[in-house]
Write a protein that holds these residues in place. Structure first.
Motif, PDB file in Angstrom:
ATOM      1  N   ALA A   1       0.940  -1.296  -0.143  1.00  0.00           N
ATOM      2  CA  ALA A   1       0.101  -0.134   0.095  1.00  0.00           C
ATOM      3  C   ALA A   1       0.824   1.315  -0.035  1.00  0.00           C
ATOM      4  O   ALA A   1       0.564   2.168  -0.741  1.00  0.00           O
ATOM      5  N   ILE A   2       2.048   1.113   0.711  1.00  0.00           N
ATOM      6  CA  ILE A   2       2.805   2.380   0.926  1.00  0.00           C
ATOM      7  C   ILE A   2       3.439   2.586  -0.540  1.00  0.00           C
ATOM      8  O   ILE A   2       3.738   3.608  -1.168  1.00  0.00           O
ATOM      9  N   ASN A   3       3.908   1.423  -1.280  1.00  0.00           N
ATOM     10  CA  ASN A   3       4.458   1.754  -2.435  1.00  0.00           C
ATOM     11  C   ASN A   3       3.708   2.356  -3.383  1.00  0.00           C
ATOM     12  O   ASN A   3       3.959   2.554  -4.711  1.00  0.00           O
ATOM     13  N   GLU A   4       2.301   2.087  -3.224  1.00  0.00           N
ATOM     14  CA  GLU A   4       1.288   2.418  -4.177  1.00  0.00           C
ATOM     15  C   GLU A   4       0.837   4.019  -3.763  1.00  0.00           C
ATOM     16  O   GLU A   4      -0.145   4.462  -4.396  1.00  0.00           O
ATOM     17  N   GLY A   5       1.411   4.467  -2.799  1.00  0.00           N
ATOM     18  CA  GLY A   5       1.210   5.821  -2.219  1.00  0.00           C
ATOM     19  C   GLY A   5       0.540   6.175  -1.309  1.00  0.00           C
ATOM     20  O   GLY A   5      -0.113   7.246  -1.041  1.00  0.00           O
ATOM     21  N   PHE A   6       0.031   4.956  -0.311  1.00  0.00           N
ATOM     22  CA  PHE A   6      -0.939   5.221   0.889  1.00  0.00           C
ATOM     23  C   PHE A   6       0.064   6.063   1.836  1.00  0.00           C
ATOM     24  O   PHE A   6       0.956   5.650   2.156  1.00  0.00           O
ATOM     25  N   ARG A   7      -0.795   7.385   2.288  1.00  0.00           N
ATOM     26  CA  ARG A   7      -0.007   8.040   3.269  1.00  0.00           C
ATOM     27  C   ARG A   7      -1.101   8.651   4.326  1.00  0.00           C
ATOM     28  O   ARG A   7      -2.196   8.939   3.641  1.00  0.00           O
ATOM     29  N   ASN A   8      -0.850   9.177   5.340  1.00  0.00           N
ATOM     30  CA  ASN A   8      -2.077   9.991   6.067  1.00  0.00           C
ATOM     31  C   ASN A   8      -3.185   9.491   6.122  1.00  0.00           C
ATOM     32  O   ASN A   8      -4.176   9.931   5.842  1.00  0.00           O
ATOM     33  N   GLY A   9      -3.409   8.100   6.906  1.00  0.00           N
ATOM     34  CA  GLY A   9      -4.616   7.649   6.851  1.00  0.00           C
ATOM     35  C   GLY A   9      -4.460   6.411   7.990  1.00  0.00           C
ATOM     36  O   GLY A   9      -3.345   6.311   8.670  1.00  0.00           O
ATOM     37  N   VAL A  10      -5.744   6.067   8.286  1.00  0.00           N
ATOM     38  CA  VAL A  10      -5.804   5.040   9.149  1.00  0.00           C
ATOM     39  C   VAL A  10      -5.801   3.590   8.462  1.00  0.00           C
ATOM     40  O   VAL A  10      -6.553   3.458   7.496  1.00  0.00           O
ATOM     41  N   VAL A  11      -5.167   2.505   9.085  1.00  0.00           N
ATOM     42  CA  VAL A  11      -4.957   1.129   8.461  1.00  0.00           C
ATOM     43  C   VAL A  11      -6.166   0.573   9.871  1.00  0.00           C
ATOM     44  O   VAL A  11      -5.544   0.375  10.756  1.00  0.00           O
ATOM     45  N   MET A  12      -6.959  -0.269   8.941  1.00  0.00           N
ATOM     46  CA  MET A  12      -8.029  -1.096   9.947  1.00  0.00           C
ATOM     47  C   MET A  12      -7.599  -2.452   9.461  1.00  0.00           C
ATOM     48  O   MET A  12      -7.742  -2.614   8.582  1.00  0.00           O
ATOM     49  N   CYS A  13      -7.122  -3.210  10.537  1.00  0.00           N
ATOM     50  CA  CYS A  13      -6.654  -4.674  10.449  1.00  0.00           C
ATOM     51  C   CYS A  13      -7.640  -5.779  10.810  1.00  0.00           C
ATOM     52  O   CYS A  13      -8.310  -5.293  12.134  1.00  0.00           O
ATOM     53  N   SER A  14      -7.737  -6.610  10.578  1.00  0.00           N
ATOM     54  CA  SER A  14      -8.838  -7.588  10.926  1.00  0.00           C
ATOM     55  C   SER A  14      -8.451  -8.682  12.120  1.00  0.00           C
ATOM     56  O   SER A  14      -9.148  -9.183  12.717  1.00  0.00           O
ATOM     57  N   SER A  15      -7.049  -8.246  12.317  1.00  0.00           N
ATOM     58  CA  SER A  15      -6.596  -8.784  13.711  1.00  0.00           C
ATOM     59  C   SER A  15      -5.245  -8.110  14.115  1.00  0.00           C
ATOM     60  O   SER A  15      -4.799  -7.411  13.602  1.00  0.00           O
ATOM     61  N   ASP A  16      -4.976  -8.277  15.412  1.00  0.00           N
ATOM     62  CA  ASP A  16      -3.750  -7.739  16.159  1.00  0.00           C
ATOM     63  C   ASP A  16      -2.591  -8.030  15.348  1.00  0.00           C
ATOM     64  O   ASP A  16      -1.511  -7.213  15.420  1.00  0.00           O
ATOM     65  N   LEU A  17      -2.462  -9.384  14.940  1.00  0.00           N
ATOM     66  CA  LEU A  17      -1.200  -9.731  14.393  1.00  0.00           C
ATOM     67  C   LEU A  17      -0.872  -8.989  13.154  1.00  0.00           C
ATOM     68  O   LEU A  17       0.287  -8.784  12.953  1.00  0.00           O
ATOM     69  N   LEU A  18      -1.951  -8.626  12.396  1.00  0.00           N
ATOM     70  CA  LEU A  18      -1.725  -7.899  11.102  1.00  0.00           C
ATOM     71  C   LEU A  18      -1.340  -6.761  11.558  1.00  0.00           C
ATOM     72  O   LEU A  18      -0.493  -5.819  10.876  1.00  0.00           O
ATOM     73  N   ALA A  19      -2.174  -6.169  12.410  1.00  0.00           N
ATOM     74  CA  ALA A  19      -1.588  -4.628  12.786  1.00  0.00           C
ATOM     75  C   ALA A  19      -0.307  -4.592  13.447  1.00  0.00           C
ATOM     76  O   ALA A  19       0.295  -3.442  13.304  1.00  0.00           O
ATOM     77  N   HIS A  20       0.207  -5.602  14.110  1.00  0.00           N
ATOM     78  CA  HIS A  20       1.433  -5.533  14.838  1.00  0.00           C
ATOM     79  C   HIS A  20       2.670  -5.437  13.484  1.00  0.00           C
ATOM     80  O   HIS A  20       3.427  -4.548  13.618  1.00  0.00           O
ATOM     81  N   GLY A  21       2.232  -6.183  12.550  1.00  0.00           N
ATOM     82  CA  GLY A  21       3.342  -6.243  11.229  1.00  0.00           C
ATOM     83  C   GLY A  21       3.005  -4.771  10.538  1.00  0.00           C
ATOM     84  O   GLY A  21       4.044  -4.416  10.053  1.00  0.00           O
ATOM     85  N   VAL A  22       1.925  -4.221  10.694  1.00  0.00           N
ATOM     86  CA  VAL A  22       1.813  -3.010   9.938  1.00  0.00           C
ATOM     87  C   VAL A  22       2.822  -1.978  10.798  1.00  0.00           C
ATOM     88  O   VAL A  22       3.444  -0.948   9.989  1.00  0.00           O
ATOM     89  N   ILE A  23       2.626  -1.986  11.871  1.00  0.00           N
ATOM     90  CA  ILE A  23       3.496  -1.183  12.954  1.00  0.00           C
ATOM     91  C   ILE A  23       5.007  -1.379  12.723  1.00  0.00           C
ATOM     92  O   ILE A  23       5.699  -0.260  12.334  1.00  0.00           O
ATOM     93  N   ILE A  24       5.440  -2.528  12.359  1.00  0.00           N
ATOM     94  CA  ILE A  24       7.012  -2.829  12.251  1.00  0.00           C
ATOM     95  C   ILE A  24       7.381  -2.374  10.919  1.00  0.00           C
ATOM     96  O   ILE A  24       8.287  -1.653  10.785  1.00  0.00           O
ATOM     97  N   GLU A  25       6.476  -2.556  10.060  1.00  0.00           N
ATOM     98  CA  GLU A  25       6.797  -2.106   8.521  1.00  0.00           C
ATOM     99  C   GLU A  25       6.829  -0.588   8.352  1.00  0.00           C
ATOM    100  O   GLU A  25       7.750  -0.086   7.918  1.00  0.00           O
ATOM    101  N   ALA A  26       5.896   0.029   8.857  1.00  0.00           N
ATOM    102  CA  ALA A  26       5.851   1.505   8.907  1.00  0.00           C
ATOM    103  C   ALA A  26       7.118   2.078   9.427  1.00  0.00           C
ATOM    104  O   ALA A  26       7.820   2.979   8.749  1.00  0.00           O
ATOM    105  N   GLN A  27       7.379   1.638  10.706  1.00  0.00           N
ATOM    106  CA  GLN A  27       8.597   2.040  11.385  1.00  0.00           C
ATOM    107  C   GLN A  27       9.989   1.926  10.684  1.00  0.00           C
ATOM    108  O   GLN A  27      10.901   2.710  10.526  1.00  0.00           O
ATOM    109  N   THR A  28      10.073   0.667   9.941  1.00  0.00           N
ATOM    110  CA  THR A  28      11.375   0.503   9.202  1.00  0.00           C
ATOM    111  C   THR A  28      11.382   1.380   8.201  1.00  0.00           C
ATOM    112  O   THR A  28      12.430   1.467   7.537  1.00  0.00           O
ATOM    113  N   ARG A  29      10.302   1.913   7.768  1.00  0.00           N
ATOM    114  CA  ARG A  29      10.288   3.006   6.516  1.00  0.00           C
ATOM    115  C   ARG A  29      10.119   4.209   7.120  1.00  0.00           C
ATOM    116  O   ARG A  29      10.061   5.339   6.445  1.00  0.00           O
TER     117      ARG A  29
END
Length: 337
Positions: A239-267
């Motif tokens: 999503a980030i590579n396709e230009g997603f910024r300045n928004g909210v990410v709704m995840c169907s589980s905490d596991l996915l959400a945790h992955g989102v946090i890690i990836e966003a921070q590495t960037r």
């Protein structure tokens, strides 16, 4: 002759227990089914003989006589998914307190597999059945209704349960998550969802509600495999590579959400300033991610104990105030959104 047969087969029978205890097979049967009908001295001799031989009573035969097997069957999609394993633990605790043992089986997310597992389990004549969810095949419903065995459906809500249900509205939780995100000022959203039917209902309700509130369509990523931390990372990366910024990410589980946090921070993206994250499940790690995870909480311990209590009432033929128990959910606001 019968002694030799037992010896060769390696099977200890009620008859051999009786011989060892110096009583008839009928007396052994009586002692097992209703100990109060046997003298304390005789009962002790039978117990000693059982201990010595390692005899295991045929509970299926006993169930036919007493109409009770003291066995409960619980069908869940995944035994490794924390959400299911936690409420099952509390369900088992309550059932055990009533003298029942719970046989748990994994069905995956396939209706056909659920059908197959259910058919096998019904042949054991359990006293009660726990089913996960409210969507079952027509054949599954016919088997459950035809069995006459009390059923509790959990983790979802319906106006027309097979018997009784204990859960919450997945669609409502999706709606409320969208309202929460809108109230927090987010106008741009991404939804990442696992493939299971209940997760998709939450995702659809979130997307519909968010679009109505903001007039902005929600970008969606639907996964065809179970949620994982890895999929959270790869999904948000896409999503980030396709230009997603300045928004909210709704995840169907905490596991996915945790992955989102890690990836966003590495960037080097800031959370929640650049990307906000909302999970689902309030798993035990959610307060300890950095930043801590905003998520939807369902009281799984309460769900498990309420399901057990409702099922016991049905087994004992006691009236329930209502056959649909909505335990609700709560949005737990932390630092990620």
């Amino acid at each position: 002759m019968s002694h030799n047969k037992e010896h060769h087969s390696g099977t200890v029978t009620m008859e051999s227990v009786g011989r060892l205890a110096g009583v008839s097979q009928v007396t052994v049967s009586r002692a097992l089914n209703d100990p109060s009908k046997v003298s304390a001295k005789t009962l002790q001799r039978i117990k000693d003989a059982i201990e010595l031989t390692g005899y295991v009573p045929n509970m299926v035969a006993g169930a036919l006589a007493s109409k009770r097997s003291h066995l409960i069957v619980a069908l869940i999609p995944s035994i490794t998914n924390f959400a299911y394993s936690e409420f099952i633990k509390h369900f088992i605790q309550v059932m055990r307190g009533h003298g029942y043992h719970v046989l748990t089986a994994e069905t995956g997310l396939s209706m056909e597999e659920e059908e197959s597992v259910l058919a096998t389990m019904l042949s054991r004549r359990p006293d009660g059945i726990l089913m996960t969810g409210i969507n079952h095949s027509a054949k599954c419903k016919r088997m459950l209704l035809g069995s006459g065995i009390p059923v509790v459906e959990i983790w979802d809500m319906t106006e027309s349960p097979i018997d009784t249900c204990v859960g919450f509205s997945h669609a409502k939780s999706g709606e409320e998550t969208a309202k929460f995100a809108h109230k927090k000022g987010y106008r741009n959203a991404l939804a990442i969802s696992a493939a299971d039917e209940r997760a998709l209902r939450r995702k659809d309700a979130f997307c519909d509600t968010f679009r109505k509130l903001t007039n902005n369509p929600v970008k969606e990523i639907c996964l065809d495999t179970p949620a994982s931390l890895e999929l959270g990372r790869t999904s948000i990366a896409k999503a980030i590579n396709e230009g997603f910024r300045n928004g909210v990410v709704m995840c169907s589980s905490d596991l996915l959400a945790h992955g989102v946090i890690i990836e966003a921070q590495t960037r080097n993206l800031r959370i929640p300033e650049d990307i906000a994250v909302i999970g689902f499940g309030n798993q035990n790690f959610a307060p300890f991610t950095a930043p801590s995870l905003t998520t939807v909480q369902v009281d799984r311990a309460y769900l498990g104990s309420q399901a057990a209590t409702a099922l016991m009432a049905r087994i004992d033929k006691k009236p329930l105030q209502k056959n649909c128990i909505d335990i609700g959910f709560e949005i737990v606001e932390r630092d990620s959104a």
